[in-house]
Write a protein that holds these residues in place. Sequence first.
Motif, PDB file in Angstrom:
ATOM      1  N   HIS A  77     131.067 -73.304  10.430  1.00 17.67           N
ATOM      2  CA  HIS A  77     129.690 -73.003   9.868  1.00 17.67           C
ATOM      3  C   HIS A  77     129.214 -74.338   8.939  1.00 17.67           C
ATOM      4  CE1 HIS A  77     125.752 -71.375   8.479  1.00 17.67           C
ATOM      5  NE2 HIS A  77     126.240 -71.593   7.552  1.00 17.67           N
ATOM      6  N   GLU A  81     126.311 -76.942   9.234  1.00 15.52           N
ATOM      7  CA  GLU A  81     125.285 -77.069   8.243  1.00 15.52           C
ATOM      8  C   GLU A  81     125.152 -78.644   7.936  1.00 15.52           C
ATOM      9  OE1 GLU A  81     122.063 -76.361   6.332  1.00 15.52           O
ATOM     10  OE2 GLU A  81     122.895 -75.091   7.805  1.00 15.52           O
ATOM     11  N   ASN A  84     123.373 -80.465  10.805  1.00 15.91           N
ATOM     12  CA  ASN A  84     121.791 -80.008  10.618  1.00 15.91           C
ATOM     13  C   ASN A  84     121.358 -80.944   9.508  1.00 15.91           C
ATOM     14  OD1 ASN A  84     121.818 -78.284  12.936  1.00 15.91           O
ATOM     15  ND2 ASN A  84     122.468 -76.674  11.533  1.00 15.91           N
ATOM     16  N   GLN A  85     121.964 -80.971   8.213  1.00 13.18           N
ATOM     17  CA  GLN A  85     121.208 -81.779   7.437  1.00 13.18           C
ATOM     18  C   GLN A  85     121.134 -83.075   7.395  1.00 13.18           C
ATOM     19  OE1 GLN A  85     123.508 -80.765   3.848  1.00 13.18           O
ATOM     20  NE2 GLN A  85     122.733 -78.569   3.653  1.00 13.18           N
ATOM     21  N   GLU A 119     116.498 -70.585  11.657  1.00 15.54           N
ATOM     22  CA  GLU A 119     117.873 -70.755  10.719  1.00 15.54           C
ATOM     23  C   GLU A 119     117.350 -72.055   9.712  1.00 15.54           C
ATOM     24  OE1 GLU A 119     119.529 -69.335  14.512  1.00 15.54           O
ATOM     25  OE2 GLU A 119     117.603 -70.456  14.144  1.00 15.54           O
ATOM     26  N   GLN A 120     116.565 -72.769  10.316  1.00 15.33           N
ATOM     27  CA  GLN A 120     115.759 -74.146   9.279  1.00 15.33           C
ATOM     28  C   GLN A 120     114.830 -73.358   8.479  1.00 15.33           C
ATOM     29  OE1 GLN A 120     117.654 -76.892   8.950  1.00 15.33           O
ATOM     30  NE2 GLN A 120     119.027 -76.025  10.187  1.00 15.33           N
TER      31      GLN A 120
END
Length: 209
Positions: A77, A81, A84-85, A119-120
């Motif tokens: 996870h 993350e 994604n960032q 999620e965002q």
Amino acid sequence: MLLVGLTGNIGSGKSTVAQMLAERGATIIDADVLARRAVEAGTATLDKMVKRWGSEILAPDGYLDRAALRQIVFADHDQLEELNQIVHPEVERLRLRLVDQARRRGDRIVICDIPLLFEQHMTGRFDLLVLVDADRAVRLDRLVRERGLRNEDAMDMIVAQMPAELKRARADFVIDNDSSLEALERRVDEVWVALLRAAPQHRSAAILP
């Protein structure tokens, strides 16, 4: 202009619904397409990813090896993350540019297809939210049978996302995709009519980050 967020957990059939809505006249902005553009060879985003995870995430031609990256991040996870960032700010920049172009053209209904909309924490940027959903077992089967993923990899991707039950409660419209294509078409028709009715009431001020 009505700005709609379209989302659905992996394997739900969200892309099929997006295509159906496009056929009915919606302008579709696909986050997956933008994500691929954001990490093309030579982009600053891909450079950041290589600095983080090394050249093993690259194919011999210098493009991103998505399978190799998936093996690294989807079971972790924290690393997902991080990914994604790195990627999402550029995807968001591209999305906002296309939304602005659609507004200038006078497009009536613009639908942003965003897998990680919840999620965002992007729900407040849209006038209405549409969720495509299917039972987890159905989604797992689709990933294995249609995309050729290993069962373990498919399950990692499923559990990495927020449970669909939590999203259903916050969506304005839910399109269930557990049945036939004909049933899906009928439900998409119902939602499309509702979006057309809602369009004159919105100016989409909510899209600004």
